[in-house]
Structures are given as structure tokens and as C-alpha cells.
Write a protein that holds these residues in place. Structure first.
Motif, PDB file in Angstrom:
ATOM      1  N   ASN A 124       0.316   7.248   2.554  1.00  0.00           N
ATOM      2  CA  ASN A 124      -0.606   8.333   2.244  1.00  0.00           C
ATOM      3  C   ASN A 124      -0.187   9.656   2.862  1.00  0.00           C
ATOM      4  OD1 ASN A 124      -2.345   6.653   0.798  1.00  0.00           O
ATOM      5  ND2 ASN A 124      -3.363   5.994   2.651  1.00  0.00           N
ATOM      6  N   TYR A 178      -2.211  13.243   3.840  1.00  0.00           N
ATOM      7  CA  TYR A 178      -3.560  13.750   3.980  1.00  0.00           C
ATOM      8  C   TYR A 178      -3.570  15.254   4.187  1.00  0.00           C
ATOM      9  CZ  TYR A 178      -4.815   8.866   4.608  1.00  0.00           C
ATOM     10  OH  TYR A 178      -4.997   7.530   4.422  1.00  0.00           O
ATOM     11  N   LYS A 227       0.843  -1.206   0.000  1.00  0.00           N
ATOM     12  CA  LYS A 227       0.000   0.000   0.000  1.00  0.00           C
ATOM     13  C   LYS A 227       0.870   1.244   0.000  1.00  0.00           C
ATOM     14  CE  LYS A 227      -3.862  -2.080   2.446  1.00  0.00           C
ATOM     15  NZ  LYS A 227      -4.722  -1.971   3.632  1.00  0.00           N
TER      16      LYS A 227
END
Length: 131
Positions: free
Chosen positions: A43, A45, A40
Motif C-alpha cells: 500500500n 498512503y 496483499k
């Protein structure tokens, strides 16, 4: 548990001692490494405090794209792939699935035929025996 946990860096500095900050860093690193091992992405944000004067504009955009708690979602599948050649109709709950089906539909089209991804806004099915 909420989907996200947000901690302000200044609050961590002001309210945790050195050892607690080290534990927090270790836990954050473990989560990052686990995501990486699972293939994954790491990320990044955008965080907006809900007391900002422009928050309604931001939440309206998020609601429009289905990314806000309590946003009303269409029950069942809400995306339809249709092509004019086969006249097949397939329903999908996610854009990812609709796009896969759309790609397959495109590959089989003759010149002049068209494939569509359509969003179902409202639907109605009468019950048997209803007039």
C-alpha cells in the motif's frame, strides 16, 4: 494499537542512530515481505498532519466514506440489492458483498427488468404489540 503507524523520515534521521535505523528498515521489510507472501498489495498512503488548515475538509470526505475514527455507522447491514424481476431483497454490510449479489442479479434479468444497489439510510421496525 492504532491502525496505522506514521513516522516522519526527518524524525527517524534526527532521533535514531544508524543501528536503530537499520533495525527499523529490517522490520519494515519483514512486514512488506509478509504482505507480499499473503498476496496483499503493497500500500501507498497519503498522510496529512491534523494541524493543516484544510483538515476538516479532508476528514469530512473520509467520514462520508466511513474511513474516520468515531464515524457513526449504521448498525447491521446497510446495503440492499433488489431486482424488479424476482423482487428478492438481500442486505449486505459491505459494498464488495453487495456487488457480488448485484452481478448475480444482473445475470438473471430479462429485458426491461432492473437491478439496484441501494443504501439504507434509516430503518425502523416496530416491536410486536406496538401500535
Amino acid at each position: 494499537m492504532s491502525k496505522f503507524i506514521v513516522l516522519k523520515a526527518d524524525d527517524i534521521k534526527d532521533h535514531l542512530n544508524w543501528g536503530e535505523r537499520a533495525i527499523l528498515r529490517t522490520l519494515m521489510e519483514r512486514v512488506r515481505a509478509g504482505r507480499e507472501a499473503a498476496g496483499k498489495a503493497v500500500n501507498n498512503y497519503v498522510v496529512i498532519n491534523q494541524d493543516e488548515p484544510y483538515i476538516n475538509e479532508v476528514t469530512d470526505i473520509m467520514k462520508k466514506h466511513g474511513h474516520w475514527e468515531g464515524v457513526e455507522k449504521t448498525p447491521g447491514d446497510s446495503l440492499m440489492v433488489y431486482d424488479t424481476q424476482s423482487e428478492d431483497v438481500e442486505f449486505h454490510g459491505t459494498m464488495k458483498n453487495a456487488e457480488k449479489d448485484f452481478e448475480c442479479a444482473m445475470e438473471g434479468l430479462d429485458n426491461g427488468e432492473t437491478a439496484y444497489i441501494l443504501k439504507v439510510i434509516k430503518s425502523f421496525t416496530p416491536k410486536e404489540g406496538a401500535e
